[in-house]
Design an enzyme around this catalytic site. Structure first.
Site, PDB file in Angstrom:
ATOM      1  N   ASP A  30       0.849  -1.195   0.000  1.00  0.00           N
ATOM      2  CA  ASP A  30       0.000   0.000   0.000  1.00  0.00           C
ATOM      3  C   ASP A  30       0.888   1.249   0.000  1.00  0.00           C
ATOM      4  O   ASP A  30       1.889   1.319   0.714  1.00  0.00           O
ATOM      5  CB  ASP A  30      -0.917  -0.020   1.231  1.00  0.00           C
ATOM      6  CG  ASP A  30      -2.075   0.947   1.087  1.00  0.00           C
ATOM      7  OD1 ASP A  30      -3.222   0.481   0.951  1.00  0.00           O
ATOM      8  OD2 ASP A  30      -1.837   2.175   1.104  1.00  0.00           O
ATOM      9  N   HIS A 100      -9.920  -5.356  -3.405  1.00  0.00           N
ATOM     10  CA  HIS A 100      -8.574  -5.563  -2.873  1.00  0.00           C
ATOM     11  C   HIS A 100      -8.703  -6.000  -1.430  1.00  0.00           C
ATOM     12  O   HIS A 100      -9.507  -5.452  -0.672  1.00  0.00           O
ATOM     13  CB  HIS A 100      -7.724  -4.296  -2.986  1.00  0.00           C
ATOM     14  CG  HIS A 100      -8.399  -3.053  -2.528  1.00  0.00           C
ATOM     15  ND1 HIS A 100      -9.334  -2.392  -3.304  1.00  0.00           N
ATOM     16  CD2 HIS A 100      -8.304  -2.347  -1.377  1.00  0.00           C
ATOM     17  CE1 HIS A 100      -9.767  -1.338  -2.656  1.00  0.00           C
ATOM     18  NE2 HIS A 100      -9.169  -1.286  -1.465  1.00  0.00           N
ATOM     19  N   HIS A 102      -6.960  -6.003   1.983  1.00  0.00           N
ATOM     20  CA  HIS A 102      -5.877  -5.414   2.774  1.00  0.00           C
ATOM     21  C   HIS A 102      -5.313  -6.484   3.703  1.00  0.00           C
ATOM     22  O   HIS A 102      -6.076  -7.145   4.421  1.00  0.00           O
ATOM     23  CB  HIS A 102      -6.402  -4.283   3.666  1.00  0.00           C
ATOM     24  CG  HIS A 102      -6.899  -3.063   2.969  1.00  0.00           C
ATOM     25  ND1 HIS A 102      -6.147  -1.910   2.856  1.00  0.00           N
ATOM     26  CD2 HIS A 102      -8.082  -2.794   2.360  1.00  0.00           C
ATOM     27  CE1 HIS A 102      -6.859  -0.980   2.221  1.00  0.00           C
ATOM     28  NE2 HIS A 102      -8.038  -1.499   1.915  1.00  0.00           N
TER      29      HIS A 102
HETATM   30  P1  5GP Z   1      -9.742   1.308   0.164  1.00  0.00           P
HETATM   31  O1  5GP Z   1      -9.902   2.564   0.978  1.00  0.00           O
HETATM   32  O2  5GP Z   1     -10.395   1.430  -1.199  1.00  0.00           O
HETATM   33  O3  5GP Z   1     -10.155   0.050   0.884  1.00  0.00           O
HETATM   34  O4  5GP Z   1      -8.200   1.124  -0.053  1.00  0.00           O
HETATM   35  C1  5GP Z   1      -7.489   1.688  -1.102  1.00  0.00           C
HETATM   36  C2  5GP Z   1      -6.031   1.619  -0.723  1.00  0.00           C
HETATM   37  O5  5GP Z   1      -5.264   1.860  -1.881  1.00  0.00           O
HETATM   38  C3  5GP Z   1      -5.624   2.647   0.319  1.00  0.00           C
HETATM   39  O6  5GP Z   1      -5.102   1.983   1.457  1.00  0.00           O
HETATM   40  C4  5GP Z   1      -4.591   3.497  -0.418  1.00  0.00           C
HETATM   41  O7  5GP Z   1      -3.535   3.908   0.416  1.00  0.00           O
HETATM   42  C5  5GP Z   1      -4.130   2.586  -1.526  1.00  0.00           C
HETATM   43  N1  5GP Z   1      -3.677   3.270  -2.716  1.00  0.00           N
HETATM   44  C6  5GP Z   1      -4.289   4.335  -3.316  1.00  0.00           C
HETATM   45  N2  5GP Z   1      -3.589   4.700  -4.416  1.00  0.00           N
HETATM   46  C7  5GP Z   1      -2.527   3.837  -4.493  1.00  0.00           C
HETATM   47  C8  5GP Z   1      -1.450   3.726  -5.426  1.00  0.00           C
HETATM   48  O8  5GP Z   1      -1.327   4.467  -6.405  1.00  0.00           O
HETATM   49  N3  5GP Z   1      -0.532   2.744  -5.187  1.00  0.00           N
HETATM   50  C9  5GP Z   1      -0.650   1.903  -4.117  1.00  0.00           C
HETATM   51  N4  5GP Z   1       0.301   0.969  -3.979  1.00  0.00           N
HETATM   52  N5  5GP Z   1      -1.663   1.982  -3.225  1.00  0.00           N
HETATM   53  C10 5GP Z   1      -2.588   2.940  -3.421  1.00  0.00           C
END
Ligand code: 5GP
Ligand code: ZN
Length: 114
Positions: A30, A100, A102
């Protein structure tokens, strides 16, 4: 899904710190880690949210889950513990609409989450 960020990472159009790849899955660190280990396990095929999963996706979700556990084990987290989370839609704070898993670990994690 040409504009999807995680599809772009799968296609190597956006760089990422990739820690695992096979025919079905990609796992990468992340960009904004919330714990010493914070890996995202994603299917290569675009699926927007858990609400979009079909029965035929059950094996794929199983692969994601077992891969997260394997990555945790590699990092020495199997016994100490780790957390696996799918966020879905607004109230859970989903920001990237490509499912995704985590994988969080390496410190004690509070419960309940915020
Ligand atoms: P969500 O909030 O949708 O469950 O998680 C999305 C995750 O993607 C977040 O933890 C955020 O930090 C991560 N993320 C967002 N943009 C990028 C990126 O460009 N590269 C990576 N490796 N992680 C990302
Ligand atoms: Zn996608």
């Amino acid at each position: 899904m040409s504009q999807c960020l995680f599809c772009k990472i799968v296609r190597r159009e956006v760089p990422a710190s990739i820690v695992y790849e096979d025919d079905d899955l990609l796992a990468f660190n992340d960009i904004n880690p919330q714990s010493p280990t914070h890996v995202l396990v994603v299917p290569k095929r675009h699926i927007a949210t858990l609400n979009d999963l079909q029965p035929a996706d059950d094996p794929l979700v199983g692969l994601m889950t077992r891969r997260a556990a394997a990555l945790a084990r590699e990092r020495g987290l199997a016994e100490s513990g780790f957390r696996t989370v799918f966020n879905t839609n607004r109230d859970a704070g989903q920001t990237v609409f490509h499912i995704h898993l985590h994988l969080l670990g390496g410190r004690a994690l509070g419960w309940p989450p915020g």
